[in-house]
Design an enzyme around this catalytic site. Structure first.
Site, PDB file in Angstrom:
ATOM      1  N   ASP A  12       0.829  -1.199   0.000  1.00 33.38           N
ATOM      2  CA  ASP A  12       0.000   0.000   0.000  1.00 33.38           C
ATOM      3  C   ASP A  12       0.870   1.260   0.000  1.00 33.38           C
ATOM      4  O   ASP A  12       1.971   1.249   0.552  1.00 33.38           O
ATOM      5  CB  ASP A  12      -0.905  -0.019   1.248  1.00 33.38           C
ATOM      6  CG  ASP A  12      -2.082   0.931   1.130  1.00 33.38           C
ATOM      7  OD1 ASP A  12      -2.281   1.506   0.048  1.00 33.38           O
ATOM      8  OD2 ASP A  12      -2.796   1.101   2.129  1.00 33.38           O
ATOM      9  N   GLY A  13       0.359   2.321  -0.598  1.00 39.08           N
ATOM     10  CA  GLY A  13       1.029   3.619  -0.504  1.00 39.08           C
ATOM     11  C   GLY A  13       1.672   4.108  -1.797  1.00 39.08           C
ATOM     12  O   GLY A  13       2.351   5.137  -1.788  1.00 39.08           O
ATOM     13  N   ARG A  25       0.074   9.227 -10.255  1.00 36.67           N
ATOM     14  CA  ARG A  25      -0.015   8.033  -9.400  1.00 36.67           C
ATOM     15  C   ARG A  25       0.676   6.818 -10.020  1.00 36.67           C
ATOM     16  O   ARG A  25       1.263   5.993  -9.329  1.00 36.67           O
ATOM     17  CB  ARG A  25      -1.486   7.701  -9.127  1.00 36.67           C
ATOM     18  CG  ARG A  25      -2.199   8.713  -8.261  1.00 36.67           C
ATOM     19  CD  ARG A  25      -3.665   8.354  -8.120  1.00 36.67           C
ATOM     20  NE  ARG A  25      -3.836   7.034  -7.538  1.00 36.67           N
ATOM     21  CZ  ARG A  25      -3.819   6.782  -6.214  1.00 36.67           C
ATOM     22  NH1 ARG A  25      -3.668   7.761  -5.369  1.00 36.67           N
ATOM     23  NH2 ARG A  25      -3.983   5.555  -5.770  1.00 36.67           N
ATOM     24  N   HIS A  29       3.096   3.325  -8.885  1.00 39.55           N
ATOM     25  CA  HIS A  29       2.907   1.898  -9.190  1.00 39.55           C
ATOM     26  C   HIS A  29       4.139   1.332  -9.910  1.00 39.55           C
ATOM     27  O   HIS A  29       4.543   0.201  -9.674  1.00 39.55           O
ATOM     28  CB  HIS A  29       1.660   1.685 -10.056  1.00 39.55           C
ATOM     29  CG  HIS A  29       0.383   2.094  -9.371  1.00 39.55           C
ATOM     30  ND1 HIS A  29       0.080   1.714  -8.089  1.00 39.55           N
ATOM     31  CD2 HIS A  29      -0.663   2.862  -9.789  1.00 39.55           C
ATOM     32  CE1 HIS A  29      -1.105   2.218  -7.749  1.00 39.55           C
ATOM     33  NE2 HIS A  29      -1.572   2.930  -8.754  1.00 39.55           N
ATOM     34  N   SER A  58     -10.696  -6.283  -5.715  1.00 40.61           N
ATOM     35  CA  SER A  58     -11.994  -6.161  -6.407  1.00 40.61           C
ATOM     36  C   SER A  58     -12.425  -4.695  -6.420  1.00 40.61           C
ATOM     37  O   SER A  58     -13.000  -4.210  -7.393  1.00 40.61           O
ATOM     38  CB  SER A  58     -13.080  -6.934  -5.661  1.00 40.61           C
ATOM     39  OG  SER A  58     -12.703  -8.239  -5.407  1.00 40.61           O
ATOM     40  N   GLU A  59     -12.122  -3.996  -5.320  1.00 41.74           N
ATOM     41  CA  GLU A  59     -12.527  -2.585  -5.192  1.00 41.74           C
ATOM     42  C   GLU A  59     -11.715  -1.677  -6.116  1.00 41.74           C
ATOM     43  O   GLU A  59     -12.180  -0.609  -6.513  1.00 41.74           O
ATOM     44  CB  GLU A  59     -12.360  -2.110  -3.739  1.00 41.74           C
ATOM     45  CG  GLU A  59     -13.342  -2.730  -2.745  1.00 41.74           C
ATOM     46  CD  GLU A  59     -13.054  -4.194  -2.417  1.00 41.74           C
ATOM     47  OE1 GLU A  59     -11.868  -4.608  -2.481  1.00 41.74           O
ATOM     48  OE2 GLU A  59     -14.009  -4.932  -2.114  1.00 41.74           O
ATOM     49  N   ASN A  60     -10.495  -2.108  -6.467  1.00 44.86           N
ATOM     50  CA  ASN A  60      -9.646  -1.277  -7.332  1.00 44.86           C
ATOM     51  C   ASN A  60     -10.239  -1.055  -8.728  1.00 44.86           C
ATOM     52  O   ASN A  60      -9.851  -0.130  -9.435  1.00 44.86           O
ATOM     53  CB  ASN A  60      -8.232  -1.871  -7.477  1.00 44.86           C
ATOM     54  CG  ASN A  60      -7.376  -1.730  -6.234  1.00 44.86           C
ATOM     55  OD1 ASN A  60      -6.462  -2.523  -6.003  1.00 44.86           O
ATOM     56  ND2 ASN A  60      -7.667  -0.730  -5.416  1.00 44.86           N
ATOM     57  N   ARG A 180       1.575  -5.117   6.167  1.00 46.78           N
ATOM     58  CA  ARG A 180       0.922  -4.069   5.390  1.00 46.78           C
ATOM     59  C   ARG A 180       1.769  -2.803   5.479  1.00 46.78           C
ATOM     60  O   ARG A 180       2.145  -2.380   6.573  1.00 46.78           O
ATOM     61  CB  ARG A 180      -0.491  -3.781   5.888  1.00 46.78           C
ATOM     62  CG  ARG A 180      -1.167  -2.709   5.027  1.00 46.78           C
ATOM     63  CD  ARG A 180      -2.644  -2.535   5.314  1.00 46.78           C
ATOM     64  NE  ARG A 180      -3.211  -1.610   4.337  1.00 46.78           N
ATOM     65  CZ  ARG A 180      -4.476  -1.565   3.970  1.00 46.78           C
ATOM     66  NH1 ARG A 180      -5.334  -2.414   4.485  1.00 46.78           N
ATOM     67  NH2 ARG A 180      -4.912  -0.688   3.075  1.00 46.78           N
ATOM     68  N   ARG A 186      -5.455  -2.068   8.504  1.00 44.42           N
ATOM     69  CA  ARG A 186      -6.692  -2.770   8.140  1.00 44.42           C
ATOM     70  C   ARG A 186      -6.342  -4.009   7.333  1.00 44.42           C
ATOM     71  O   ARG A 186      -5.255  -4.096   6.760  1.00 44.42           O
ATOM     72  CB  ARG A 186      -7.554  -1.873   7.229  1.00 44.42           C
ATOM     73  CG  ARG A 186      -8.181  -0.695   7.866  1.00 44.42           C
ATOM     74  CD  ARG A 186      -9.127  -0.026   6.864  1.00 44.42           C
ATOM     75  NE  ARG A 186      -8.406   0.514   5.712  1.00 44.42           N
ATOM     76  CZ  ARG A 186      -7.793   1.687   5.681  1.00 44.42           C
ATOM     77  NH1 ARG A 186      -7.807   2.459   6.744  1.00 44.42           N
ATOM     78  NH2 ARG A 186      -7.164   2.105   4.606  1.00 44.42           N
ATOM     79  N   VAL A 187      -7.322  -4.920   7.256  1.00 50.97           N
ATOM     80  CA  VAL A 187      -7.107  -6.129   6.451  1.00 50.97           C
ATOM     81  C   VAL A 187      -7.678  -5.931   5.044  1.00 50.97           C
ATOM     82  O   VAL A 187      -7.271  -6.614   4.094  1.00 50.97           O
ATOM     83  CB  VAL A 187      -7.735  -7.356   7.157  1.00 50.97           C
ATOM     84  CG1 VAL A 187      -7.601  -8.603   6.322  1.00 50.97           C
ATOM     85  CG2 VAL A 187      -7.067  -7.578   8.508  1.00 50.97           C
TER      86      VAL A 187
HETATM   87  C1  FPP Z   1      -1.694   0.365  -3.337  1.00 49.01           C
HETATM   88  O1  FPP Z   1      -1.263   1.677  -3.476  1.00 49.01           O
HETATM   89  C2  FPP Z   1      -1.246  -0.459  -4.410  1.00 49.01           C
HETATM   90  C3  FPP Z   1      -2.044  -0.943  -5.408  1.00 49.01           C
HETATM   91  C4  FPP Z   1      -3.476  -0.672  -5.531  1.00 49.01           C
HETATM   92  C5  FPP Z   1      -1.500  -1.778  -6.463  1.00 49.01           C
HETATM   93  C6  FPP Z   1      -0.277  -2.561  -6.102  1.00 49.01           C
HETATM   94  C7  FPP Z   1       0.400  -2.789  -7.365  1.00 49.01           C
HETATM   95  C8  FPP Z   1       1.725  -2.801  -7.571  1.00 49.01           C
HETATM   96  C9  FPP Z   1       2.753  -2.703  -6.512  1.00 49.01           C
HETATM   97  C10 FPP Z   1       2.227  -2.885  -8.953  1.00 49.01           C
HETATM   98  C11 FPP Z   1       1.705  -4.033  -9.761  1.00 49.01           C
HETATM   99  C12 FPP Z   1       1.998  -5.329  -9.141  1.00 49.01           C
HETATM  100  C13 FPP Z   1       2.630  -6.359  -9.721  1.00 49.01           C
HETATM  101  C14 FPP Z   1       2.736  -7.637  -8.992  1.00 49.01           C
HETATM  102  C15 FPP Z   1       3.235  -6.257 -11.037  1.00 49.01           C
HETATM  103  P1  FPP Z   1      -2.368   2.807  -3.573  1.00 49.01           P
HETATM  104  O2  FPP Z   1      -2.442   3.222  -5.005  1.00 49.01           O
HETATM  105  O3  FPP Z   1      -3.637   2.341  -2.957  1.00 49.01           O
HETATM  106  O4  FPP Z   1      -1.691   3.908  -2.692  1.00 49.01           O
HETATM  107  P2  FPP Z   1      -2.417   5.048  -1.865  1.00 49.01           P
HETATM  108  O5  FPP Z   1      -3.181   4.355  -0.779  1.00 49.01           O
HETATM  109  O6  FPP Z   1      -1.273   5.852  -1.358  1.00 49.01           O
HETATM  110  O7  FPP Z   1      -3.286   5.803  -2.844  1.00 49.01           O
END
Ligand code: FPP
Length: 248
Positions: A12-13, A25, A29, A58-60, A180, A186-187
């Site tokens: 996360d983050g 953003r 990633h 799923s929420e993403n 995390r 959170r889970v």
């Molecule tokens: C959370 O950060 C991360 C994600 C929603 C995606 C995780 C994906 C990767 C690390 C890259 C792709 C993975 C692979 C295995 C190739 P966030 O965007 O929710 O961060 P925020 O909470 O700061 O907005």
């Protein structure tokens, strides 16, 4: 240091990391994928048997279309670029989640990678994609209901084992440790059944800044905990530790 047999991570983050740098953003990633590479290698080196990463929930799907398609694109590229490493290090890829929602290109790349790495026995890398635990639980209930309806199973014969065997993680041990990143505690609908007895370590470090040293720090914290599985301290003291020790 005790090494968990199964480590699960909520990465996360990424978004906050990018926002702090006034970057889009997706650069968060992109940096996140680099960290995935390093952490997969380090987990393999440490002798972790199962590593499960929450890559897309799923929420993403509800995020702006541009971000969703950029994430899918990164995932496709990751699969292409990492196949060699997986073959060399004898890592097998597994995926959990509602995979039919993924774009056909990503689905076929996943299928191919899973098939080509199937016999690798050093470590199982599981990507949770389009994954939500409640959705996984509902799909498991449907499988069981279909067996009951077909007369193959009586309701009284349903055990925890029957249930676990109908989850996407069938055949895998439950995670010993959940990490995390980014300070959220959170889970978030991740592995709700499987995390029943997992230790949880939360680190404020944002995923794009996570690295081998921070992983070691989390593993040290895990090592210092006593896992009792509902038993007493004395009972547990008489049992062998569930993790393996490595000198590190
Ligand atoms: C959370 O950060 C991360 C994600 C929603 C995606 C995780 C994906 C990767 C690390 C890259 C792709 C993975 C692979 C295995 C190739 P966030 O965007 O929710 O961060 P925020 O909470 O700061 O907005």
């Amino acid at each position: 240091m005790h090494i968990p047999r199964h480590l699960a991570i909520i990465m996360d983050g990424n978004g906050r990391w990018a926002e702090q740098r006034h970057l889009p953003r997706i650069s968060g990633h992109r940096q996140g994928v680099r960290v995935v590479r390093d952490i997969v290698k380090e987990c393999h080196r440490l002798g972790i048997d199962y590593l499960t990463l929450y890559a897309f929930s799923s929420e993403n799907w509800g995020r702006p279309e541009e971000e969703v398609s950029a994430l899918m694109d990164l995932l496709g590229r990751y699969l292409q670029s990492e196949l060699e490493l997986m073959l060399k290090n004898r890592i097998s890829l597994r995926v959990i989640g509602e995979l039919d929602r993924l774009p056909p290109g990503v689905r076929s790349a996943l299928k191919e990678t899973v098939e080509r790495t199937r016999n690798n026995g050093d470590m199982v890398l599981t990507l949770a994609l389009s994954y939500g635990a409640r959705n996984e639980l509902v799909r498991a209930v449907r499988k069981i209901a279909a067996k009951v309806q077909a007369g193959l199973l009586l309701p009284g014969e349903i055990t925890e084992r029957t249930f676990a065997d109908c989850l996407d993680t069938a055949g895998m041990p439950d995670p010993d440790l959940l990490i995390r990143t980014s300070g959220e505690m959170r889970v978030s609908n991740f592995l709700l059944w499987q995390l029943a007895y997992a230790e949880m370590v939360f680190t404020p470090v944002l995923w794009p800044d996570f690295n081998e040293d921070e992983l070691h720090r989390c593993l040290e914290e895990y090592s210092s905990r006593e896992r009792r599985f509902g038993l007493t301290h004395d009972q547990v003291a008489g049992l062998r530790p569930e993790g393996r020790r490595v000198n590190h």
